[in-house]
Design a protein around this motif. Structure first.
Motif, PDB file in Angstrom:
ATOM      1  N   GLY A   1      -2.553  -3.797  10.975  1.00 16.98           N
ATOM      2  CA  GLY A   1      -1.612  -4.895  11.696  1.00 16.98           C
ATOM      3  C   GLY A   1      -0.330  -3.898  11.279  1.00 16.98           C
ATOM      4  O   GLY A   1      -0.061  -2.333  11.254  1.00 16.98           O
ATOM      5  N   TYR A   2       1.100  -3.859  11.967  1.00 14.82           N
ATOM      6  CA  TYR A   2       2.236  -3.937  11.752  1.00 14.82           C
ATOM      7  C   TYR A   2       2.496  -2.953  10.122  1.00 14.82           C
ATOM      8  O   TYR A   2       2.444  -1.770  10.334  1.00 14.82           O
ATOM      9  N   GLY A   3       1.983  -4.004   9.382  1.00 10.79           N
ATOM     10  CA  GLY A   3       2.407  -3.797   7.981  1.00 10.79           C
ATOM     11  C   GLY A   3       1.554  -2.428   7.546  1.00 10.79           C
ATOM     12  O   GLY A   3       1.765  -1.191   7.337  1.00 10.79           O
ATOM     13  N   GLY A   4       0.471  -2.215   7.716  1.00 15.25           N
ATOM     14  CA  GLY A   4      -1.101  -1.449   7.332  1.00 15.25           C
ATOM     15  C   GLY A   4      -0.696  -0.333   8.150  1.00 15.25           C
ATOM     16  O   GLY A   4      -0.713   0.848   7.770  1.00 15.25           O
ATOM     17  N   LEU A   5      -0.283  -0.196   9.583  1.00 16.21           N
ATOM     18  CA  LEU A   5      -0.581   0.943  10.205  1.00 16.21           C
ATOM     19  C   LEU A   5       0.625   1.668  10.105  1.00 16.21           C
ATOM     20  O   LEU A   5       0.950   2.973   9.280  1.00 16.21           O
ATOM     21  N   LEU A   6       1.855   0.955   9.739  1.00 12.85           N
ATOM     22  CA  LEU A   6       2.949   1.764   9.475  1.00 12.85           C
ATOM     23  C   LEU A   6       3.381   2.225   7.815  1.00 12.85           C
ATOM     24  O   LEU A   6       4.434   3.434   7.853  1.00 12.85           O
ATOM     25  N   SER A   7       2.385   1.600   6.726  1.00 22.13           N
ATOM     26  CA  SER A   7       2.827   2.186   5.953  1.00 22.13           C
ATOM     27  C   SER A   7       1.746   3.498   6.031  1.00 22.13           C
ATOM     28  O   SER A   7       1.765   4.123   4.956  1.00 22.13           O
ATOM     29  N   ALA A   8       1.138   3.513   6.080  1.00 20.44           N
ATOM     30  CA  ALA A   8       0.037   4.728   6.613  1.00 20.44           C
ATOM     31  C   ALA A   8       1.010   5.754   7.641  1.00 20.44           C
ATOM     32  O   ALA A   8       1.134   7.129   6.971  1.00 20.44           O
ATOM     33  N   LEU A   9       1.602   6.072   8.434  1.00 17.81           N
ATOM     34  CA  LEU A   9       2.605   6.880   9.125  1.00 17.81           C
ATOM     35  C   LEU A   9       3.320   6.769   8.286  1.00 17.81           C
ATOM     36  O   LEU A   9       4.113   8.282   8.457  1.00 17.81           O
ATOM     37  N   THR A  10       4.306   5.849   7.624  1.00 17.37           N
ATOM     38  CA  THR A  10       5.135   6.395   6.676  1.00 17.37           C
ATOM     39  C   THR A  10       4.672   7.625   5.805  1.00 17.37           C
ATOM     40  O   THR A  10       5.054   8.307   5.361  1.00 17.37           O
TER      41      THR A  10
ATOM     42  N   PRO B   1       6.877 -15.690   8.136  1.00 21.19           N
ATOM     43  CA  PRO B   1       6.284 -14.226   8.571  1.00 21.19           C
ATOM     44  C   PRO B   1       6.618 -13.815   9.872  1.00 21.19           C
ATOM     45  O   PRO B   1       6.926 -14.283  10.650  1.00 21.19           O
ATOM     46  N   SER B   2       6.800 -12.097  10.388  1.00 17.62           N
ATOM     47  CA  SER B   2       7.090 -12.080  11.743  1.00 17.62           C
ATOM     48  C   SER B   2       6.627 -10.459  11.907  1.00 17.62           C
ATOM     49  O   SER B   2       6.438 -10.286  10.701  1.00 17.62           O
ATOM     50  N   ALA B   3       6.751  -9.764  12.809  1.00 17.82           N
ATOM     51  CA  ALA B   3       6.075  -8.743  12.838  1.00 17.82           C
ATOM     52  C   ALA B   3       7.097  -7.710  12.732  1.00 17.82           C
ATOM     53  O   ALA B   3       6.965  -6.737  12.066  1.00 17.82           O
ATOM     54  N   GLN B   4       8.788  -8.648  13.156  1.00 19.03           N
ATOM     55  CA  GLN B   4       9.931  -7.587  12.632  1.00 19.03           C
ATOM     56  C   GLN B   4      10.024  -7.432  10.996  1.00 19.03           C
ATOM     57  O   GLN B   4       9.845  -6.167  10.390  1.00 19.03           O
ATOM     58  N   LEU B   5       9.186  -8.306   9.982  1.00 20.32           N
ATOM     59  CA  LEU B   5       9.312  -8.061   8.743  1.00 20.32           C
ATOM     60  C   LEU B   5       7.973  -7.142   8.171  1.00 20.32           C
ATOM     61  O   LEU B   5       8.654  -6.346   7.252  1.00 20.32           O
ATOM     62  N   ALA B   6       6.264  -7.109   9.111  1.00 19.03           N
ATOM     63  CA  ALA B   6       6.606  -6.415   9.023  1.00 19.03           C
ATOM     64  C   ALA B   6       6.223  -5.054   8.488  1.00 19.03           C
ATOM     65  O   ALA B   6       5.325  -3.812   7.771  1.00 19.03           O
ATOM     66  N   TRP B   7       7.283  -4.724   9.949  1.00 20.76           N
ATOM     67  CA  TRP B   7       7.361  -3.549  10.040  1.00 20.76           C
ATOM     68  C   TRP B   7       8.258  -3.026   8.726  1.00 20.76           C
ATOM     69  O   TRP B   7       7.407  -1.560   9.081  1.00 20.76           O
ATOM     70  N   GLN B   8       9.606  -3.419   8.427  1.00 26.55           N
ATOM     71  CA  GLN B   8       9.970  -2.905   7.622  1.00 26.55           C
ATOM     72  C   GLN B   8       9.433  -3.225   6.398  1.00 26.55           C
ATOM     73  O   GLN B   8       9.181  -1.808   5.400  1.00 26.55           O
TER      74      GLN B   8
END
Length: 391
Positions: free
Chosen positions: A10-19, A308-315
């Motif tokens: 999801g937002y958190g997992g994908l952005l963890s990997a990319l970062t 919980p929100s998408a913008q929180l998971a992103w950050q």
């Protein structure tokens, strides 16, 4: 070479990997994402898919395409258990993964609160599959109504007056007349309800914006029942506290979430079913585990949990990605200090409400709708997924 395992795309997992990949080379670390689906799903658009106002391809983005050239391995499987004492994760296929650092981004689960019949008789809206199922079911009931003339076929109840529930009824209010016209059914026969246990919908929004939202939706045929918790579902009868009941052949439940059971039962410290983490998003009981998104509970300076929100998971995802790098290299980690741009609720294709910035500047109508679309575009650009607009 270090092994990094990320559970959930999801937002958190994908952005963890990319970062993380920005800071660690292929020689330094292998990165594997485990996800139930081969796609990254834009959860904030599921209500549109359920109402047929967006295509599946536009919100279910192939992980292979998003991660092309990033040297991130993708495993499409379901997590069965996490064993922190062995630094291992077991999957439904029987595969076991070992890790040096783990990122848990498994999201949340629907909470049914022990209400009799609710789990068995309701639809949920947590995935593309769910959205497709809801759309197919509602269209099927409308088509059946031509022969049955059963009012329950034309009665649709959405339980929960939070963001998901309100956005879904807004989208359905726009589309139901079109569906009915296409099937030769009088759209005036539709009864669309939103029920909420609290006295008001959209908690967290300013009262004036909530009133504006309800007024807009009522004009398009949405009936609101507030302050009446759902107590039981018997067949197609929905019972509410106080004795009121509705007879409906469609019930969509969006009335609450709870921590992911796999996370809650894996042995790390949890609070109300979500992982307890420090300011670096590390599990408070295991330093090699980082938890992001709905799987974790993170609080502000006053000690109140962030919703919980998408913008929180992103950050959280980006912070965790960097902190895994720092952890594996015994370096200083970054504290997670979320910053919020505001809140937006769509009320259908041509209307929305928004509270913008720290001061909560109110927006309604087309400007709020455009802001929501701009927010989505910003995210898609960030993950290099603007190709979604081709659909």
């Amino acid at each position: 070479m270090k092994k990094v395992l990320i559970l959930g795309a999801g937002y958190g997992g994908l952005l963890s990997a990319l970062t993380l990949r920005k800071y660690m080379t292929v020689e330094e670390a292998s990165i594997t994402i485990v996800n139930r689906y081969p796609t990254h799903q834009i959860m904030t658009e599921l209500h549109r898919l359920a109402a047929d106002t967006i295509s599946e391809q536009a919100i279910a983005l192939p992980l292979q395409r998003l991660l092309r050239g990033k040297h991130v391995d993708i495993c499409v499987d379901t997590v069965v258990s996490i064993k922190p004492d062995r630094s291992q994760v077991e999957l439904a296929s029987g595969t076991t993964y070992a890790y040096d650092a783990l990122v848990i981004a498994l999201g949340s689960e629907t909470a049914f609160y022990g209400i009799p019949g609710l789990r068995e008789k309701s639809f949920t809206l947590n995935s593309v599959e769910d959205a497709n199922r809801i759309r197919k079911h509602i269209k099927g009931r409308i088509e059946a109504y031509r022969n049955t003339k059963d009012a329950a076929d034309m009665t649709i109840v959405v339980g929960g007056g939070g963001l998901t529930g309100v956005e879904l009824v807004g989208e359905l209010a726009d589309m139901l007349p079109k569906w009915c016209a296409g099937m030769g059914v009088n759209s005036q026969d539709v009864q669309l309800y939103n029920i909420e246990s609290s006295p008001t919908i959209l908690q967290g929004f300013e009262a004036g914006l909530v009133t504006r939202a309800q007024t807009s939706l009522k004009k398009r045929g949405v009936h609101f029942i507030n302050g009446a918790p759902l107590t039981e579902v018997e067949g197609n009868r929905i019972l509410l506290k106080g004795g009121q009941s509705l007879q409906a052949n469609t019930l969509v439940w969006t009335g609450g979430v709870q921590g992911n059971a796999v996370v809650a039962n894996c042995g790390i410290e949890v609070e109300r079913g979500r992982a307890a983490v420090n300011y670096y998003l590390q599990s408070t009981s295991n330093s090699s585990i980082f938890v992001v998104g709905d799987s974790a509970i993170i609080s502000n300076e006053e000690g109140n949990p962030y919703p919980p929100s998408a913008q929180l998971a992103w950050q959280m995802g980006e912070t965790a990605g960097y902190n895994v790098f720092a952890y594996l290299n015994s370096d200083s980690m970054h504290m997670c200090k979320p910053a919020f741009a505001g809140k937006i609720a769509s009320l259908g294709r041509k209307d929305a409400i928004a509270s913008v910035g720290a001061s909560g500047i109110p927006l309604t109508g087309l400007p709020a709708s455009l802001l929501k679309e701009a927010s989505k575009t910003r995210y898609l650009a960030h993950i290099r997924a603007l190709f979604a607009y081709a659909y």
